[in-house]
Design a protein around this motif. Structure first.
Motif, PDB file in Angstrom:
ATOM      1  N   ILE A   6       0.879  -1.175   0.000  1.00  0.00           N
ATOM      2  CA  ILE A   6       0.000   0.000   0.000  1.00  0.00           C
ATOM      3  C   ILE A   6       0.911   1.218   0.000  1.00  0.00           C
ATOM      4  CG2 ILE A   6      -1.915   1.170   1.170  1.00  0.00           C
ATOM      5  CD1 ILE A   6      -2.615  -1.712   0.621  1.00  0.00           C
ATOM      6  N   GLY A   7       1.001   1.868  -1.131  1.00  0.00           N
ATOM      7  CA  GLY A   7       1.932   2.984  -1.272  1.00  0.00           C
ATOM      8  C   GLY A   7       3.188   2.468  -1.942  1.00  0.00           C
ATOM      9  N   SER A   8       3.157   2.463  -3.279  1.00  0.00           N
ATOM     10  CA  SER A   8       4.286   1.865  -4.001  1.00  0.00           C
ATOM     11  C   SER A   8       5.185   2.942  -4.583  1.00  0.00           C
ATOM     12  CB  SER A   8       3.758   0.931  -5.087  1.00  0.00           C
ATOM     13  OG  SER A   8       2.865   0.020  -4.509  1.00  0.00           O
ATOM     14  N   GLY A   9       5.608   3.852  -3.721  1.00  0.00           N
ATOM     15  CA  GLY A   9       6.629   4.827  -4.106  1.00  0.00           C
ATOM     16  C   GLY A   9       7.971   4.121  -4.166  1.00  0.00           C
ATOM     17  N   SER A  13       8.110   0.182  -3.660  1.00  0.00           N
ATOM     18  CA  SER A  13       8.467  -0.549  -4.886  1.00  0.00           C
ATOM     19  C   SER A  13       9.686  -1.428  -4.640  1.00  0.00           C
ATOM     20  CB  SER A  13       8.759   0.432  -6.025  1.00  0.00           C
ATOM     21  OG  SER A  13       7.585   1.109  -6.394  1.00  0.00           O
ATOM     22  N   LEU A  14      10.643  -0.907  -3.879  1.00  0.00           N
ATOM     23  CA  LEU A  14      11.841  -1.698  -3.594  1.00  0.00           C
ATOM     24  C   LEU A  14      11.479  -2.982  -2.853  1.00  0.00           C
ATOM     25  CD1 LEU A  14      14.929  -2.070  -3.375  1.00  0.00           C
ATOM     26  CD2 LEU A  14      14.835  -0.767  -1.235  1.00  0.00           C
ATOM     27  N   ILE A  74       1.955  -4.428   3.368  1.00  0.00           N
ATOM     28  CA  ILE A  74       3.032  -3.555   3.866  1.00  0.00           C
ATOM     29  C   ILE A  74       2.630  -2.120   3.560  1.00  0.00           C
ATOM     30  CG2 ILE A  74       5.496  -3.045   3.856  1.00  0.00           C
ATOM     31  CD1 ILE A  74       6.083  -5.793   2.827  1.00  0.00           C
ATOM     32  N   ILE A  75       2.540  -1.307   4.614  1.00  0.00           N
ATOM     33  CA  ILE A  75       2.099   0.082   4.441  1.00  0.00           C
ATOM     34  C   ILE A  75       3.344   0.935   4.245  1.00  0.00           C
ATOM     35  CG2 ILE A  75       0.684   1.954   5.386  1.00  0.00           C
ATOM     36  CD1 ILE A  75      -0.896  -0.626   5.268  1.00  0.00           C
ATOM     37  N   PHE A  76       3.407   1.578   3.093  1.00  0.00           N
ATOM     38  CA  PHE A  76       4.589   2.390   2.796  1.00  0.00           C
ATOM     39  C   PHE A  76       4.195   3.781   2.295  1.00  0.00           C
ATOM     40  CE2 PHE A  76       8.402  -0.591   2.597  1.00  0.00           C
ATOM     41  CZ  PHE A  76       9.177   0.230   3.390  1.00  0.00           C
ATOM     42  N   VAL A  77       2.939   4.184   2.550  1.00  0.00           N
ATOM     43  CA  VAL A  77       2.573   5.551   2.142  1.00  0.00           C
ATOM     44  C   VAL A  77       3.241   6.540   3.095  1.00  0.00           C
ATOM     45  CG1 VAL A  77       0.341   4.980   1.106  1.00  0.00           C
ATOM     46  CG2 VAL A  77       0.458   5.502   3.557  1.00  0.00           C
ATOM     47  N   LYS A  78       3.271   7.807   2.724  1.00  0.00           N
ATOM     48  CA  LYS A  78       3.772   8.856   3.625  1.00  0.00           C
ATOM     49  C   LYS A  78       2.927   8.831   4.898  1.00  0.00           C
ATOM     50  CE  LYS A  78       6.635  11.055   0.844  1.00  0.00           C
ATOM     51  NZ  LYS A  78       8.020  10.779   1.148  1.00  0.00           N
ATOM     52  N   SER A  79       3.567   9.086   6.021  1.00  0.00           N
ATOM     53  CA  SER A  79       2.836   9.028   7.287  1.00  0.00           C
ATOM     54  C   SER A  79       1.745  10.092   7.383  1.00  0.00           C
ATOM     55  CB  SER A  79       3.810   9.146   8.450  1.00  0.00           C
ATOM     56  OG  SER A  79       4.686  10.217   8.236  1.00  0.00           O
TER      57      SER A  79
END
Ligand code: PAF
Length: 307
Positions: A6-9, A13-14, A74-79
């Motif tokens: 969730i949040g593939s910046g 993406s890595l 996996i949450i990877f968006v900006k906080s």
């Protein structure tokens, strides 16, 4: 395992790319349509140490419903948008989905648990560095590993399982921590000392160490943060958080920090969840944080600059 990012910046993406390479069914879920389309059509290009590889078997969508329920999200968006992102992607969270946050800043666990049972959440920090090049392409800039843990510190079967997934050579070493809040604060204090100063002064991480003035500011913001952490009874992992912050700035010397990348791209930064969080927590506890307050105001002013 079926994994939703969730949040593939760049960082999402890595992690997602490496998990797909290792044979997991990985879904990138992001509102950034150009990136989603590029990954779907051409795969994900990862540049590292002068070489380029393309990871092909990634599924990508802007619609969580298309991915459906995943085993690991996996949450990877900006906080700054954690709660919005979880709420908009509820379709991926089933009752057995494990939800891992590896985001910068504090407050993410609280925001996720507005929508998902806290029992499903595990947390951690990443010392990897990545930058976005263009839709479908990232640079893997720093290689530092990942530390994860259960919120109650227990050494569960699921944490072992996720650790073995993330402990691949490409993402660096994996550690399991029984003090996840300490871990999050250790990382927070690194971000407190590096991110706003690099963003305000347009410096790479390592350049902060080259001038007495920037070093002094780094020391002041981190020291204020340590006082707040101590007042909150957070068990920090380092005796000297300032020295740790300097060593990370050195190890990631060539990096453009995430806040500098946001500033350069005219995006809202994570300042409210980093130095702003130190100010808020300090205020609640009666601990003065004047340097963090000034730095927070400067970054907010910078976010509005249109020059
Ligand atoms: O936010 C970032 O950029 C990273 O957390 C760090 C560790 C400061 C490296 O650039």
């Amino acid at each position: 395992m079926k994994v939703g990012i969730i949040g593939s910046g760049s960082m999402g993406s890595l992690y997602g790319g490496v998990l797909a390479e290792d044979g997991h069914e990985v879904w990138f879920i992001d509102v950034f349509k150009e990136h989603v389309d590029a990954v779907k059509t051409n795969g994900l290009i990862v540049n590292k140490d002068g070489s380029k590889r393309i990871i092909q078997n990634i599924r990508a969508t802007t619609q969580a419903e298309e991915a459906g329920v995943v085993d690991l999200a996996i949450i990877f968006v900006k906080s700054t948008i954690t709660d919005i992102a979880v709420e908009q992607n509820l379709a991926v969270f089933g009752p057995d989905t494990i939800v891992l946050t590896l985001q910068n800043g504090i407050g993410n666990i609280e925001k996720i648990s507005q929508f998902v049972s806290e029992k499903q959440i595990i947390a951690g920090t990443s010392a990897n560095g990545a930058n976005f090049v263009q839709p479908g392409e990232i640079n893997h800039a720093g290689w530092g590993g990942t530390t994860i843990g259960e919120l109650d510190g227990s050494h569960s079967e699921r944490i072992e399982k996720i650790a073995s997934m993330l402990g691949t050579g490409e993402l660096g070493p994996i550690n399991i921590s029984d003090n996840v809040m300490g871990l999050i604060w250790d990382k927070l204090l690194v971000n407190v000392g590096i991110n706003p100063l690099t963003a305000l002064m347009r410096l790479r991480n390592g350049q902060l160490l080259e001038q007495d003035e920037t070093l002094h500011l780094m020391e002041q913001v981190v020291e204020e943060g340590v006082k707040v952490a101590e007042a909150k009874n957070i068990k920090l992992g380092f005796d000297d958080s300032v020295a740790h912050c300097k060593s990370v700035a050195d190890a990631t010397g060539a990096n453009i920090s995430s806040m500098l990348a946001d500033a350069l791209n005219g995006r809202k930064t994570e300042i409210d969840n980093i130095n702003g969080a130190i100010v808020r927590e300090g205020h609640a506890l009666g601990i003065p944080t004047p340097v963090n307050e000034v730095i927070t105001h400067l970054v907010k002013g910078m976010e509005h600059s249109k020059l």
